[in-house]
Design an enzyme around this catalytic site. Structure first.
Site, PDB file in Angstrom:
ATOM      1  N   LYS A 133     -15.263  -8.435   3.880  1.00  0.00           N
ATOM      2  CA  LYS A 133     -14.107  -8.728   4.742  1.00  0.00           C
ATOM      3  C   LYS A 133     -14.378  -8.457   6.226  1.00  0.00           C
ATOM      4  CE  LYS A 133     -10.568  -7.706   1.248  1.00  0.00           C
ATOM      5  NZ  LYS A 133      -9.554  -6.708   0.856  1.00  0.00           N
TER       6      LYS A 133
ATOM      7  N   HIS B 193       0.838  -1.205   0.000  1.00  0.00           N
ATOM      8  CA  HIS B 193       0.000   0.000   0.000  1.00  0.00           C
ATOM      9  C   HIS B 193       0.875   1.258   0.000  1.00  0.00           C
ATOM     10  CE1 HIS B 193      -3.171  -2.605   2.236  1.00  0.00           C
ATOM     11  NE2 HIS B 193      -3.621  -2.407   1.022  1.00  0.00           N
TER      12      HIS B 193
ATOM     13  N   ARG C 165      -2.273  -6.264  -8.294  1.00  0.00           N
ATOM     14  CA  ARG C 165      -1.131  -7.145  -8.091  1.00  0.00           C
ATOM     15  C   ARG C 165      -1.043  -8.186  -9.196  1.00  0.00           C
ATOM     16  NH1 ARG C 165      -3.029  -8.199  -2.146  1.00  0.00           N
ATOM     17  NH2 ARG C 165      -4.862  -8.283  -3.474  1.00  0.00           N
TER      18      ARG C 165
ATOM     19  N   SER D  76      -3.019  -7.980   2.885  1.00  0.00           N
ATOM     20  CA  SER D  76      -3.360  -7.827   4.307  1.00  0.00           C
ATOM     21  C   SER D  76      -3.909  -9.139   4.861  1.00  0.00           C
ATOM     22  CB  SER D  76      -4.410  -6.728   4.490  1.00  0.00           C
ATOM     23  OG  SER D  76      -3.904  -5.493   4.047  1.00  0.00           O
TER      24      SER D  76
HETATM   25  O1  PNS Z   1      -8.799  -2.969   0.120  1.00  0.00           O
HETATM   26  P1  PNS Z   1     -10.099  -3.499  -0.426  1.00  0.00           P
HETATM   27  O2  PNS Z   1     -10.807  -4.358   0.597  1.00  0.00           O
HETATM   28  O3  PNS Z   1      -9.947  -4.206  -1.736  1.00  0.00           O
HETATM   29  O4  PNS Z   1     -11.016  -2.204  -0.695  1.00  0.00           O
HETATM   30  C1  PNS Z   1     -12.341  -2.347  -1.180  1.00  0.00           C
HETATM   31  C2  PNS Z   1     -13.122  -1.047  -0.962  1.00  0.00           C
HETATM   32  C3  PNS Z   1     -13.139  -0.684   0.504  1.00  0.00           C
HETATM   33  C4  PNS Z   1     -12.498   0.075  -1.771  1.00  0.00           C
HETATM   34  C5  PNS Z   1     -14.594  -1.298  -1.454  1.00  0.00           C
HETATM   35  O5  PNS Z   1     -15.162  -2.356  -0.763  1.00  0.00           O
HETATM   36  C6  PNS Z   1     -15.465  -0.047  -1.313  1.00  0.00           C
HETATM   37  O6  PNS Z   1     -15.435   0.818  -2.162  1.00  0.00           O
HETATM   38  N1  PNS Z   1     -16.236   0.028  -0.220  1.00  0.00           N
HETATM   39  C7  PNS Z   1     -17.120   1.162   0.050  1.00  0.00           C
HETATM   40  C8  PNS Z   1     -18.579   0.764  -0.213  1.00  0.00           C
HETATM   41  C9  PNS Z   1     -18.901   0.790  -1.692  1.00  0.00           C
HETATM   42  O7  PNS Z   1     -18.877   1.809  -2.349  1.00  0.00           O
HETATM   43  N2  PNS Z   1     -19.214  -0.408  -2.207  1.00  0.00           N
HETATM   44  C10 PNS Z   1     -19.629  -0.587  -3.581  1.00  0.00           C
HETATM   45  C11 PNS Z   1     -18.485  -1.012  -4.445  1.00  0.00           C
HETATM   46  S1  PNS Z   1     -19.073  -1.254  -6.095  1.00  0.00           S
END
Ligand code: PNS
Length: 166
Positions: A41, A17, A92, A130
């Site tokens: 998660k 990150h 990645r 993570s």
């Molecule tokens: O590090 P991650 O877990 O891959 O991040 C994913 C994250 C947090 C960016 C994604 O889950 C997110 O945007 N969450 C906020 C809620 C949202 O907008 N969800 C709809 C996604 S289409």
């Protein structure tokens, strides 16, 4: 002012990150690192949103033009709130692509106000996640090659605790 937003769970922040943060900040006048909830998660979360934000603030202390926030709503609402022109995500391996593609397209279908920019992970971090770091710590492994020292310190305290997300 060109603002970029780098969202993620950051549970916890890894050296991968940090690599993306350092590279993405060169593309914008200001980079907002946004700690968010990933619904899929929550059952494996180690740190609360506030704890993740605090850790990110600590490890990004010396990095200019970077701000750490957290939100528990929709990504596109955060993009609007912080007036970001782009969302940054790290890629990645090809296995990341499908999820990233779906998320970017879904958000784009709802609003075309911003673009998603993907930065390829540097080779040395292409395998760091993570999820694996948490697993390593829970079973007593050494994660110091993959995360900043502050994260090693906090993970040692949290290794047997499963926390709520908010
Ligand atoms: O590090 P991650 O877990 O891959 O991040 C994913 C994250 C947090 C960016 C994604 O889950 C997110 O945007 N969450 C906020 C809620 C949202 O907008 N969800 C709809 C996604 S289409």
């Amino acid at each position: 002012m060109k603002i970029g937003l780098f969202p993620g769970s950051f549970d916890p922040v890894t050296n991968g990150h940090l690599d993306i943060i350092n590279r993405a900040k060169e593309l914008f006048d200001r980079l907002i690192v946004a700690v968010a909830v990933n619904d899929s998660k929550t059952s494996t979360a180690m740190f609360t949103l506030r704890e993740r934000q605090k850790l990110l603030k600590e490890v990004c202390k010396g990095i200019p033009r970077v701000e750490i926030i957290c939100f528990d709503g929709l990504l596109l609402d955060a993009v609007k709130k912080y007036k970001a022109v782009s969302v940054v995500r790290g890629l990645r391996a090809i296995s990341d692509f499908e999820y990233e593609f779906q998320m970017a397209m879904m958000n784009r279908e709802i609003t075309s106000d911003y673009d998603t920019i993907f930065l390829m992970a540097s080779h040395s971090y292409s395998f760091v996640s993570s999820r694996m770091i948490k697993e390593l710590v829970r079973f007593g492994g050494d994660v110091s090659p993959f995360v900043p020292p502050a994260v090693v310190r906090e993970m040692k305290k949290h290794r047997n605790i499963r926390t709520k997300v908010k």
